[in-house]
Design a protein around this motif. Structure first.
Motif, PDB file in Angstrom:
ATOM      1  N   ALA A  98       0.840  -1.208   0.000  1.00 18.40           N
ATOM      2  CA  ALA A  98       0.000   0.000   0.000  1.00 18.40           C
ATOM      3  C   ALA A  98       0.872   1.254   0.000  1.00 18.40           C
ATOM      4  CB  ALA A  98      -0.920  -0.014   1.211  1.00 18.40           C
ATOM      5  N   ALA A  99       1.912   1.266   0.846  1.00 17.28           N
ATOM      6  CA  ALA A  99       2.800   2.433   0.892  1.00 17.28           C
ATOM      7  C   ALA A  99       3.465   2.643  -0.462  1.00 17.28           C
ATOM      8  CB  ALA A  99       3.855   2.239   1.977  1.00 17.28           C
ATOM      9  N   PHE A 100       3.870   1.540  -1.115  1.00 17.39           N
ATOM     10  CA  PHE A 100       4.504   1.621  -2.429  1.00 17.39           C
ATOM     11  C   PHE A 100       3.547   2.243  -3.444  1.00 17.39           C
ATOM     12  CE2 PHE A 100       5.009  -0.462  -6.593  1.00 17.39           C
ATOM     13  CZ  PHE A 100       6.232   0.069  -6.948  1.00 17.39           C
ATOM     14  N   CYS A 101       2.313   1.732  -3.502  1.00 20.33           N
ATOM     15  CA  CYS A 101       1.346   2.228  -4.488  1.00 20.33           C
ATOM     16  C   CYS A 101       1.076   3.718  -4.289  1.00 20.33           C
ATOM     17  CB  CYS A 101       0.032   1.455  -4.385  1.00 20.33           C
ATOM     18  SG  CYS A 101       0.192  -0.263  -4.851  1.00 20.33           S
ATOM     19  N   PHE A 102       0.823   4.103  -3.029  1.00 19.16           N
ATOM     20  CA  PHE A 102       0.475   5.502  -2.792  1.00 19.16           C
ATOM     21  C   PHE A 102       1.661   6.432  -3.047  1.00 19.16           C
ATOM     22  CE2 PHE A 102      -3.179   3.784  -0.398  1.00 19.16           C
ATOM     23  CZ  PHE A 102      -4.156   4.555  -0.986  1.00 19.16           C
ATOM     24  N   SER A 103       2.851   6.049  -2.582  1.00 21.03           N
ATOM     25  CA  SER A 103       3.965   6.983  -2.756  1.00 21.03           C
ATOM     26  C   SER A 103       4.399   7.039  -4.220  1.00 21.03           C
ATOM     27  CB  SER A 103       5.131   6.613  -1.846  1.00 21.03           C
ATOM     28  OG  SER A 103       5.527   5.298  -2.065  1.00 21.03           O
ATOM     29  N   LEU A 104       4.330   5.910  -4.931  1.00 20.23           N
ATOM     30  CA  LEU A 104       4.663   5.934  -6.363  1.00 20.23           C
ATOM     31  C   LEU A 104       3.687   6.838  -7.110  1.00 20.23           C
ATOM     32  CD1 LEU A 104       6.534   4.740  -8.561  1.00 20.23           C
ATOM     33  CD2 LEU A 104       4.749   3.060  -8.995  1.00 20.23           C
ATOM     34  N   SER A 105       2.386   6.698  -6.814  1.00 23.74           N
ATOM     35  CA  SER A 105       1.430   7.526  -7.558  1.00 23.74           C
ATOM     36  C   SER A 105       1.558   8.995  -7.151  1.00 23.74           C
ATOM     37  CB  SER A 105       0.002   7.014  -7.388  1.00 23.74           C
ATOM     38  OG  SER A 105      -0.258   6.687  -6.066  1.00 23.74           O
ATOM     39  N   ALA A 106       1.917   9.263  -5.880  1.00 19.42           N
ATOM     40  CA  ALA A 106       2.151  10.658  -5.475  1.00 19.42           C
ATOM     41  C   ALA A 106       3.320  11.243  -6.257  1.00 19.42           C
ATOM     42  CB  ALA A 106       2.423  10.729  -3.979  1.00 19.42           C
ATOM     43  N   ALA A 107       4.393  10.460  -6.398  1.00 20.03           N
ATOM     44  CA  ALA A 107       5.570  10.940  -7.139  1.00 20.03           C
ATOM     45  C   ALA A 107       5.219  11.175  -8.600  1.00 20.03           C
ATOM     46  CB  ALA A 107       6.711   9.927  -7.009  1.00 20.03           C
ATOM     47  N   ILE A 108       4.438  10.257  -9.184  1.00 21.37           N
ATOM     48  CA  ILE A 108       4.059  10.410 -10.599  1.00 21.37           C
ATOM     49  C   ILE A 108       3.159  11.632 -10.781  1.00 21.37           C
ATOM     50  CG2 ILE A 108       2.719   9.355 -12.464  1.00 21.37           C
ATOM     51  CD1 ILE A 108       3.793   6.646 -11.533  1.00 21.37           C
ATOM     52  N   PHE A 109       2.162  11.757  -9.872  1.00 20.51           N
ATOM     53  CA  PHE A 109       1.260  12.913  -9.969  1.00 20.51           C
ATOM     54  C   PHE A 109       2.038  14.217  -9.868  1.00 20.51           C
ATOM     55  CE2 PHE A 109      -2.553  10.563 -10.003  1.00 20.51           C
ATOM     56  CZ  PHE A 109      -3.575  11.445 -10.239  1.00 20.51           C
ATOM     57  N   MET A 110       3.015  14.255  -8.942  1.00 13.91           N
ATOM     58  CA  MET A 110       3.760  15.502  -8.780  1.00 13.91           C
ATOM     59  C   MET A 110       4.646  15.769  -9.995  1.00 13.91           C
ATOM     60  SD  MET A 110       4.162  18.139  -7.053  1.00 13.91           S
ATOM     61  CE  MET A 110       3.527  18.005  -5.390  1.00 13.91           C
ATOM     62  N   SER A 111       5.291  14.736 -10.511  1.00 12.33           N
ATOM     63  CA  SER A 111       6.262  14.965 -11.586  1.00 12.33           C
ATOM     64  C   SER A 111       5.593  15.283 -12.922  1.00 12.33           C
ATOM     65  CB  SER A 111       7.175  13.747 -11.739  1.00 12.33           C
ATOM     66  OG  SER A 111       6.408  12.621 -12.102  1.00 12.33           O
ATOM     67  N   THR A 112       4.326  14.906 -13.068  1.00 17.06           N
ATOM     68  CA  THR A 112       3.640  15.226 -14.316  1.00 17.06           C
ATOM     69  C   THR A 112       2.824  16.511 -14.197  1.00 17.06           C
ATOM     70  OG1 THR A 112       1.769  13.856 -13.662  1.00 17.06           O
ATOM     71  CG2 THR A 112       3.437  12.818 -15.025  1.00 17.06           C
ATOM     72  N   ASN A 113       2.977  17.206 -13.073  1.00 17.45           N
ATOM     73  CA  ASN A 113       2.182  18.407 -12.832  1.00 17.45           C
ATOM     74  C   ASN A 113       2.813  19.617 -13.522  1.00 17.45           C
ATOM     75  OD1 ASN A 113       0.221  20.012 -11.839  1.00 17.45           O
ATOM     76  ND2 ASN A 113       0.908  19.991  -9.712  1.00 17.45           N
ATOM     77  N   SER A 114       2.096  20.227 -14.431  1.00 21.14           N
ATOM     78  CA  SER A 114       2.593  21.462 -15.031  1.00 21.14           C
ATOM     79  C   SER A 114       1.395  22.318 -15.418  1.00 21.14           C
ATOM     80  CB  SER A 114       3.445  21.161 -16.264  1.00 21.14           C
ATOM     81  OG  SER A 114       2.684  20.397 -17.169  1.00 21.14           O
ATOM     82  N   SER A 115       1.604  23.605 -15.442  1.00 23.23           N
ATOM     83  CA  SER A 115       0.493  24.495 -15.799  1.00 23.23           C
ATOM     84  C   SER A 115       0.359  24.533 -17.319  1.00 23.23           C
ATOM     85  CB  SER A 115       0.747  25.891 -15.257  1.00 23.23           C
ATOM     86  OG  SER A 115       1.767  26.491 -16.017  1.00 23.23           O
ATOM     87  N   ARG A 116      -0.774  25.076 -17.782  1.00 29.72           N
ATOM     88  CA  ARG A 116      -1.043  25.045 -19.213  1.00 29.72           C
ATOM     89  C   ARG A 116      -0.156  25.995 -20.004  1.00 29.72           C
ATOM     90  NH1 ARG A 116      -7.279  25.925 -19.742  1.00 29.72           N
ATOM     91  NH2 ARG A 116      -6.821  27.110 -17.847  1.00 29.72           N
ATOM     92  N   SER A 117       0.212  27.124 -19.365  1.00 30.12           N
ATOM     93  CA  SER A 117       1.014  28.095 -20.119  1.00 30.12           C
ATOM     94  C   SER A 117       2.452  27.576 -20.238  1.00 30.12           C
ATOM     95  CB  SER A 117       0.999  29.453 -19.422  1.00 30.12           C
ATOM     96  OG  SER A 117       1.834  29.433 -18.290  1.00 30.12           O
TER      97      SER A 117
ATOM     98  N   VAL B 159      10.641   6.683  -0.858  1.00 30.94           N
ATOM     99  CA  VAL B 159       9.791   5.736  -0.136  1.00 30.94           C
ATOM    100  C   VAL B 159       9.293   4.630  -1.072  1.00 30.94           C
ATOM    101  CG1 VAL B 159       7.580   5.484   1.063  1.00 30.94           C
ATOM    102  CG2 VAL B 159       9.132   7.302   1.698  1.00 30.94           C
ATOM    103  N   ALA B 160       9.003   4.987  -2.329  1.00 27.85           N
ATOM    104  CA  ALA B 160       8.549   3.967  -3.279  1.00 27.85           C
ATOM    105  C   ALA B 160       9.647   2.935  -3.521  1.00 27.85           C
ATOM    106  CB  ALA B 160       8.125   4.626  -4.587  1.00 27.85           C
ATOM    107  N   VAL B 161      10.879   3.400  -3.754  1.00 28.56           N
ATOM    108  CA  VAL B 161      11.996   2.475  -3.995  1.00 28.56           C
ATOM    109  C   VAL B 161      12.243   1.615  -2.760  1.00 28.56           C
ATOM    110  CG1 VAL B 161      14.483   2.365  -4.400  1.00 28.56           C
ATOM    111  CG2 VAL B 161      13.079   3.936  -5.721  1.00 28.56           C
ATOM    112  N   TYR B 162      12.266   2.261  -1.599  1.00 28.52           N
ATOM    113  CA  TYR B 162      12.491   1.528  -0.350  1.00 28.52           C
ATOM    114  C   TYR B 162      11.398   0.483  -0.118  1.00 28.52           C
ATOM    115  CZ  TYR B 162      12.424   0.689   4.669  1.00 28.52           C
ATOM    116  OH  TYR B 162      12.372   0.085   5.885  1.00 28.52           O
ATOM    117  N   SER B 163      10.127   0.858  -0.365  1.00 23.57           N
ATOM    118  CA  SER B 163       9.027  -0.089  -0.154  1.00 23.57           C
ATOM    119  C   SER B 163       9.143  -1.275  -1.095  1.00 23.57           C
ATOM    120  CB  SER B 163       7.681   0.601  -0.374  1.00 23.57           C
ATOM    121  OG  SER B 163       7.502   1.611   0.563  1.00 23.57           O
ATOM    122  N   LEU B 164       9.590  -1.010  -2.329  1.00 21.82           N
ATOM    123  CA  LEU B 164       9.777  -2.095  -3.293  1.00 21.82           C
ATOM    124  C   LEU B 164      10.831  -3.075  -2.777  1.00 21.82           C
ATOM    125  CD1 LEU B 164       8.647  -2.818  -6.077  1.00 21.82           C
ATOM    126  CD2 LEU B 164      10.653  -1.719  -7.083  1.00 21.82           C
TER     127      LEU B 164
END
Lengths: 201, 201
Positions: free
Chosen positions: A50-69, A91-96
């Protein structure tokens, strides 16, 4: 695992019943204990998943975040968001890795590293990474509520603000599962310390 | 404390030497254990004293922080700073209570609340307050680095910015001592669970 040894040392109710009964009693207790240890490891594995899934998706969500302009260089301009990304990635790598170690333990019946090292490694990293992840999320939430969403609103990219919140929320969920597995690994270390040596206090 | 009982249950080397030797052996082991328990409680008391001092001074530093210009309503306009103040205040009050409980335990030789309740109370509150304090400090640091110091620089009150940093730093020190005492109270709970009942695993 020190527990089967210790249960083996306990005087049994069947002890007066001759060598055969005694052996059966020991075997019975030992298998209860084995069962409980396996259940504990499976629970730890589940928490780490569970920790792996949540932290991986948090990292992905943050890294793909950009404004439209296109002029604004996305999440990288906010330092707390970099911290959120880094902490969730770690945390994702460690959990894996820890999931691998748990599966190894279930399959082989022994820890990946030498036992005391493995237990201390798990507990210390759980505790430290939980603190790091929590402070990253708190910093990220403050940044989102403060500068980042104001900045996004000025550029009419409300999606940037929402995606930051989602990433931070996922990170908090990852922290919750990491904190739970910290409790279990702390209990394992304490159990090893206490029942591994006879002159504890 | 489960330890004197458990040491008393351990077979002793002097056990074969008749009732007198056996009694001396038990007394000897029991006093070693008492000594260690007292030292542990004194260590916890010391950590709590340090956590109390740091979090109280962090709360005072934050609550007396205001910019020179009278128009601006000081630290209260920054929500993360309110969180820093509240978290440090709570930890200071809690540490004071726990110091009282530790002193009671040293003087009377028994816990203030019933033992299992006291151990669980200590551990759970230590853990939760450590997480709260850490997230408050992380949020406060982000706010200071972000909005607050920019706001203070615009009003030429650099002292506001510096005092925020000092308060957050003191809070982090308070967190460090609280985290250390969490380790000790976690060990006490685990020790109580493991040695208090005979069928643990």
């Amino acid at each position: 695992m020190p527990s089967p040894l210790r249960n083996g040392d306990t005087p049994l109710p069947a002890e007066a019943g001759g060598p055969l009964h005694r052996h059966q009693g020991r075997h019975f207790l030992s298998s209860i204990s084995e069962h409980k240890v396996r259940r504990l490891i499976a629970l730890i594995l589940l928490l780490r998943l569970a920790a792996f899934c949540f932290s991986l998706s948090a990292a992905i969500f943050m890294s793909t975040n950009s404004s439209r302009s296109p002029a604004s260089p996305s999440w990288l301009r906010f330092h707390p968001f970099r911290f959120v990304f880094a902490a969730n990635g770690i945390v994702a790598v460690y959990s894996l890795f820890e999931m691998g170690a748990s599966i190894w333990e279930i399959l082989k019946g022994a820890t990946l590293l030498p036992e005391s090292l493995q237990l201390w490694f798990d507990f210390s990293h759980d505790q430290v990474f939980a603190y790091i992840l929590l402070s990253a999320e708190a910093a990220g939430l403050t940044e989102a509520r403060g500068k980042a969403c104001v900045w996004a609103a000025e550029r009419e990219s409300g999606g940037f603000c929402v995606q930051s919140y989602i990433s931070v929320g996922l990170g908090f969920a990852g922290f919750a599962f990491l904190a739970l597995s910290t409790l279990l690994s702390a209990f394992r270390v304490a159990s090893y310390i206490i029942t591994g040596s006879s002159f504890h206090f």
